[in-house]
Every structure is written in structure tokens, then in C-alpha cells.
Design a protein around this motif. Structure first.
Motif, PDB file in Angstrom:
ATOM      1  N   SER A  78      29.019 -37.605  72.721  1.00 44.46           N
ATOM      2  CA  SER A  78      27.990 -37.611  71.680  1.00 44.46           C
ATOM      3  C   SER A  78      28.436 -36.783  70.479  1.00 44.46           C
ATOM      4  CB  SER A  78      26.673 -37.050  72.229  1.00 44.46           C
ATOM      5  OG  SER A  78      26.856 -35.708  72.677  1.00 44.46           O
ATOM      6  N   LEU A  79      27.969 -37.169  69.301  1.00 45.65           N
ATOM      7  CA  LEU A  79      28.324 -36.473  68.066  1.00 45.65           C
ATOM      8  C   LEU A  79      27.058 -36.126  67.299  1.00 45.65           C
ATOM      9  CD1 LEU A  79      30.794 -35.680  66.178  1.00 45.65           C
ATOM     10  CD2 LEU A  79      30.220 -37.773  64.911  1.00 45.65           C
ATOM     11  N   LEU A  80      26.992 -34.913  66.825  1.00 43.50           N
ATOM     12  CA  LEU A  80      25.876 -34.468  65.976  1.00 43.50           C
ATOM     13  C   LEU A  80      26.459 -33.854  64.716  1.00 43.50           C
ATOM     14  CD1 LEU A  80      22.793 -33.975  65.625  1.00 43.50           C
ATOM     15  CD2 LEU A  80      23.197 -31.689  66.599  1.00 43.50           C
ATOM     16  N   LEU A  81      26.196 -34.465  63.574  1.00 43.95           N
ATOM     17  CA  LEU A  81      26.639 -33.908  62.297  1.00 43.95           C
ATOM     18  C   LEU A  81      25.724 -32.756  61.906  1.00 43.95           C
ATOM     19  CD1 LEU A  81      27.440 -37.219  60.362  1.00 43.95           C
ATOM     20  CD2 LEU A  81      29.030 -35.696  61.566  1.00 43.95           C
ATOM     21  N   VAL A  82      26.320 -31.693  61.399  1.00 44.81           N
ATOM     22  CA  VAL A  82      25.572 -30.460  61.094  1.00 44.81           C
ATOM     23  C   VAL A  82      25.565 -30.237  59.585  1.00 44.81           C
ATOM     24  CG1 VAL A  82      25.465 -27.975  61.446  1.00 44.81           C
ATOM     25  CG2 VAL A  82      26.260 -29.460  63.304  1.00 44.81           C
ATOM     26  N   PRO A  83      24.353 -30.157  58.960  1.00 49.91           N
ATOM     27  CA  PRO A  83      24.295 -29.894  57.522  1.00 49.91           C
ATOM     28  C   PRO A  83      24.349 -28.392  57.248  1.00 49.91           C
ATOM     29  CG  PRO A  83      22.089 -30.287  58.364  1.00 49.91           C
ATOM     30  CD  PRO A  83      23.024 -30.442  59.530  1.00 49.91           C
ATOM     31  N   GLU A  93      23.387 -25.087  54.422  1.00 56.91           N
ATOM     32  CA  GLU A  93      22.176 -24.682  53.709  1.00 56.91           C
ATOM     33  C   GLU A  93      21.979 -25.468  52.427  1.00 56.91           C
ATOM     34  OE1 GLU A  93      22.425 -20.515  53.130  1.00 56.91           O
ATOM     35  OE2 GLU A  93      22.202 -20.018  55.266  1.00 56.91           O
ATOM     36  N   ASP A  94      23.097 -25.955  51.850  1.00 61.60           N
ATOM     37  CA  ASP A  94      23.001 -26.730  50.612  1.00 61.60           C
ATOM     38  C   ASP A  94      22.725 -28.209  50.855  1.00 61.60           C
ATOM     39  OD1 ASP A  94      25.368 -27.417  51.756  1.00 61.60           O
ATOM     40  OD2 ASP A  94      26.653 -26.804  50.093  1.00 61.60           O
ATOM     41  N   GLY A  95      22.567 -28.570  52.126  1.00 62.42           N
ATOM     42  CA  GLY A  95      22.287 -29.953  52.477  1.00 62.42           C
ATOM     43  C   GLY A  95      23.518 -30.810  52.633  1.00 62.42           C
ATOM     44  N   LEU A  96      24.674 -30.272  52.284  1.00 65.70           N
ATOM     45  CA  LEU A  96      25.916 -31.018  52.430  1.00 65.70           C
ATOM     46  C   LEU A  96      26.441 -30.892  53.861  1.00 65.70           C
ATOM     47  CD1 LEU A  96      27.703 -30.002  49.098  1.00 65.70           C
ATOM     48  CD2 LEU A  96      26.395 -32.095  49.589  1.00 65.70           C
ATOM     49  N   LEU A  97      27.299 -31.795  54.219  1.00 62.45           N
ATOM     50  CA  LEU A  97      27.869 -31.777  55.558  1.00 62.45           C
ATOM     51  C   LEU A  97      28.681 -30.506  55.768  1.00 62.45           C
ATOM     52  CD1 LEU A  97      28.275 -33.404  58.181  1.00 62.45           C
ATOM     53  CD2 LEU A  97      30.264 -34.477  57.119  1.00 62.45           C
ATOM     54  N   ALA A  98      28.392 -29.805  56.878  1.00 63.50           N
ATOM     55  CA  ALA A  98      29.055 -28.525  57.129  1.00 63.50           C
ATOM     56  C   ALA A  98      29.910 -28.532  58.384  1.00 63.50           C
ATOM     57  CB  ALA A  98      28.005 -27.405  57.245  1.00 63.50           C
TER      58      ALA A  98
END
Length: 462
Positions: A55-60, A62-67
Motif C-alpha cells: 500500500s502507498l500513502l502520499l504525505v502532504p 504544511e504548504d499542501g505540496l507533496l512531502a
């Protein structure tokens, strides 16, 4: 179409440096105990992420961009050793690095690299995938070497027969030899009869592109002599015993043995192993025309044994017989042949587990050990002498197609064994050369089988 090029294939790794996004490879225990980077952990809790297998979870940020991203290894990461191959298909385009993972860097990168493979030669636009940074503690040269061998085998198998016939396979073989400064020679068409390769000629003479025997020599005399032989039937109609359409659909892969020994040869030469290497690839297209070989025909092989043709669809063992006889004359220390030879092997072990056959107990042990070490599945089947009688023919020395339909993989191996009489150690691999469904380390299609294990074994011996 332009000749197939295996050199300078795009790399799935980031070689530029610069900023990369982190991947946190985790098990459910990491999530449960909070052993994750704080921002990623908080996001995982909010999303209900458990770290399930693949499974993969993309993490944003604080600026809303991909982190960054969390990647689930499941409860037992060892159950899917190349699971990180999924990252190459799940991650968005960009440059990434693995921040934490309970796996070695080499295993992470090899899995990722294997999963990154795409066969997009015939696509109007090739999709750009993510790249992964190679950390300092990884053996980058070895990983790239393994991937180059695997990708070569996959590419050659995936090419359709209209662009990977005997001429094109010879061109790819010559390109491989030229890249590593190996000596390459070819015996083609009627010259096969003059040079005493009657079975190769018989199988391929009905095709518009002449049958041939490809030979490559590399390394220094005095080093251990290793000979690789690969079945190169570029398409198999079944000949006059024609296959039904359902059985013919994947027959472009019937040169999978040739593709795999070429991939293995690449690894050996690139690593500069102390080996006196010979590669033999008998090439033919099993076609139908007025001069096609027939059921009931009898041919004298290179070794002198006569073979009765009881089924023209059992052609692979015929071309291998002549090539093995030539290899045996040189008395190598180790003779390895690979072929997409029998459906019986697939009935017995399925598409993912290739059987191998040998009388050399030490070799069998070394191969089984290497198979487990590098997670390249193999399983030994017996050269059971009780079935020797099944390959005998009434009015010839041998039949190419024993009646009864029993133990087909074993009787095929016993047939080949008759042509190996002087070699110190011989092993036969009956591979499928194809992955029917997508797996983490393979998107499906043409596949390299056994060559990582064989290379590991050869590398250990120096």
C-alpha cells in the motif's frame, strides 16, 4: 522497425542528485508503535493507514505540496522480497529516496528496478516514471548489471516475431558480443548441413529467414570453461503438427531460452568473471511450407544418433541436440542449457517456478542455495532412468515425442542428456519465460528466469 538496441536503456534511478522526496517503508508494527517520522505518522493516523502489503500513502507538507510517501511492507516483509517494485508503478513522477526501511539497500533498489521495467517500444508516447536515488551503501554497479541482464531477456521475449525473427535475433546477439568485445560467428542456411548441424537445418528450413547457429566466445583460456546454450525458436507454429490458435498466441516467447542465456552472458561479461565463456544459440522459425520437416522423418544428428520425428511441435529439443553436441565436443567444466521446452513443466510447477535437471549433486545444491539467496525460484526434478525407454524409437535411436503424454519434462531432459557425454557437469532448465499476471517485480510479459540464481552461483565461484 530499427534494429533492437539494448544499450543505454533509461535508468530507473536518480543519478543527478539534488532534492528528492522521502519514502518511509513501514510494517503495521511501525504504525502501531509510532516508529515513523512525526508528520508522516500524524497523516497516517488521520488517513487510517495501516501499512498493509504494497500500500502507498502520499504525505502532504504544511504548504499542501507533496512531502513524501509511506509504503506498506505488511507484517512479514520477507514474504515478498521484491515488493518495492510496486513503488515504480505507484509513485508519481519525480525524484525519491528511501528514508527508512527494514530492508537492505541492495534489496530495495533491485526490487524497485525490476518493477520499473516497461516495454513501450510500440507506444506512441513512453510514460515517464519516478526515479529512486541510489544510496552510498548500495552496490550500484551490481544492481545495474543484474537489471541490464534481466531487461535484455524481457525485451527480446516481448518483441513480436515480425521484429524478432532469426535475422533480428542474430543482430541482437552480434550487438551484445560487440559491446563486450567478444568473438561472434554464425553458421547459416545450407552451411548448417555442410558443418553437420542437420537438426537445426531441418527445423528451420521452411522459414523465409534461414535457420542458423550463433556462437560467442569471451574470456581467457585457462579459466573455468562455461558454455551456455539457449533455444532460439523465434516463432513456433508447431510445424505440420500445427498448434491450435490458442496455443500459438504466445509463441513469440519460444526463444526465451536464447533471451535468458544472452541476459546471463551479459551479466558474466559485465562482471568480468574469470570464465572462459562460450554461448551457443541455435535459431530457427518453425514454419510450414512445402519443404517443412514431416512426422515420420528420421534425421541423423550431429552426434550420430538418429532421431525419428513423431511430432513436429517437439522441435526445440531437436535444435538443442545439435548445439549441445557441439558444446560437448569442447568438454566444458559446466554446460548450461535453457529452453521454453515443455508444457509438462508448467503443469507440474506452474509459470513461476522453473524446474532444472542435473546428475551433479554439488551443482544442484549450489543452484538451490543461490535460488534461495537471491529469491530467484528454482526446483529440481529428477533425470529418472526408468523413463529412458520412453525416448527410444523402433526404427531410430530416439524419438522426439514419446507417446503416452506422461512425465514430458523429464523425458525431454533425458532426450537432451543423450547428447551430453563428455562434459564434466551439465544442467538443463525448462523455463516458461513469461509472467502471466503482474507481480511487484514484474509488470507481466516476457521474463528472465533462473539467470540471477545462476549468476550468483558463478560469481561465488570466482
Amino acid at each position: 522497425m530499427a534494429p533492437y538496441q539494448f544499450i543505454d536503456r533509461p535508468t530507473p534511478f536518480n543519478t543527478k542528485g539534488g532534492k528528492t522526496l522521502p519514502i518511509f517503508a513501514v510494517t503495521p508494527a511501525h504504525i502501531e508503535t509510532g516508529m515513523v517520522e512525526p508528520v508522516a505518522y500524524e497523516w497516517a493516523k488521520k488517513a487510517g493507514y495501516k501499512g498493509d502489503t504494497g500500500s502507498l500513502l502520499l504525505v502532504p507538507g504544511e504548504d499542501g505540496l507533496l512531502a513524501g510517501a509511506l509504503f506498506g511492507l505488511g507484517k512479514n516483509p520477507s514474504d515478498a522480497p521484491y515488493l518495492t517494485g510496486r513503488l515504480a508503478r505507484l509513485l508519481p513522477q519525480g525524484d525519491w529516496h528511501v528514508e527508512t526501511a527494514p530492508l537492505t539497500a541492495n534489496r530495495i533498489l533491485l526490487g524497485y528496478g525490476l518493477g520499473s521495467y516497461r516495454f513501450d517500444v510500440y507506444k506512441s508516447e513512453a510514460a515517464l516514471g519516478p526515479t529512486l536515488m541510489i544510496p552510498a551503501d548500495a552496490d550500484a554497479a551490481r544492481i545495474k548489471r543484474l537489471l541490464a541482464g534481466v531487461f535484455l531477456a524481457r525485451d527480446l521475449i516481448n518483441m513480436p516475431a515480425n521484429d524478432m525473427g532469426p535475422d533480428a535475433l542474430e543482430n541482437a546477439f552480434r550487438a551484445l558480443g560487440a559491446h563486450y568485445k567478444a568473438d561472434v560467428s554464425v553458421i547459416r542456411g545450407e552451411a548448417l548441413l555442410q558443418e553437420n548441424f542437420p537438426l537445426i537445418h531441418a527445423v528451420g528450413r521452411a522459414s523465409e529467414q534461414a535457420p542458423r547457429l550463433l556462437k560467442m566466445r569471451w574470456g581467457k583460456k585457462g579459466h573455468r570453461k562455461v558454455t551456455l546454450v539457449g533455444k532460439g525458436v523465434t516463432f513456433d507454429t508447431g510445424g505440420l503438427d500445427i498448434k491450435p490458435s490458442s496455443s500459438m498466441a504466445l509463441m513469440k516467447k519460444d526463444m526465451g531460452g536464447a533471451a535468458n542465456v544472452m541476459g546471463l552472458a551479459l551479466m558474466i561479461m559485465d562482471a568480468k568473471l574469470k570464465i572462459d565463456l562460450t554461448v551457443l544459440v541455435p535459431v530457427a522459425e518453425n514454419s510450414i511450407s512445402g519443404n517443412a520437416f514431416r512426422p515420420g522423418d528420421i534425421y541423423r544428428s550431429r552426434s550420430g544418433l538418429t532421431v525419428q520425428i513423431d511430432n513436429t511441435d517437439a522441435e526445440g529439443r531437436l535444435i538443442l541436440a545439435d548445439a549441445l553436441a557441439l558444446a560437448d565436443e569442447d568438454e566444458p567444466d559446466l554446460l548450461i542449457d535453457m529452453a521454453t521446452l515443455t508444457g509438462a513443466a508448467r503443469v507440474a510447477l506452474g509459470p513461476d517456478l522453473p524446474p532444472f535437471f542435473t546428475d551433479d549433486e554439488d551443482l544442484a545444491h549450489a543452484l538451490s542455495e543461490a535460488s534461495l539467496e537471491v529469491d530467484d525460484p528454482l526446483w529440481r526434478l529428477p533425470l529418472y532412468k526408468g523413463y529412458e525407454k520412453d525416448i527410444n524409437a523402433k526404427i531410430a535411436d530416439l524419438t522426439n515425442a514419446p507417446s503416452g503424454g506422461m512425465a514430458g519434462a523429464i523425458t525431454a531432459a533425458l532426450f537432451l542428456k543423450r547428447f551430453v557425454t563428455r562434459t564434466k557437469s551439465w544442467v538443463h532448465f525448462d523455463i516458461y519465460g513469461w509472467t502471466p499476471t503482474e507481480r511487484p517485480h514484474s509488470p507481466g510479459g516476457g521474463e528472465a528466469q533462473a539467470i540471477r540464481a545462476i549468476f550468483d552461483m558463478l560469481e561465488r565461484k570466482g
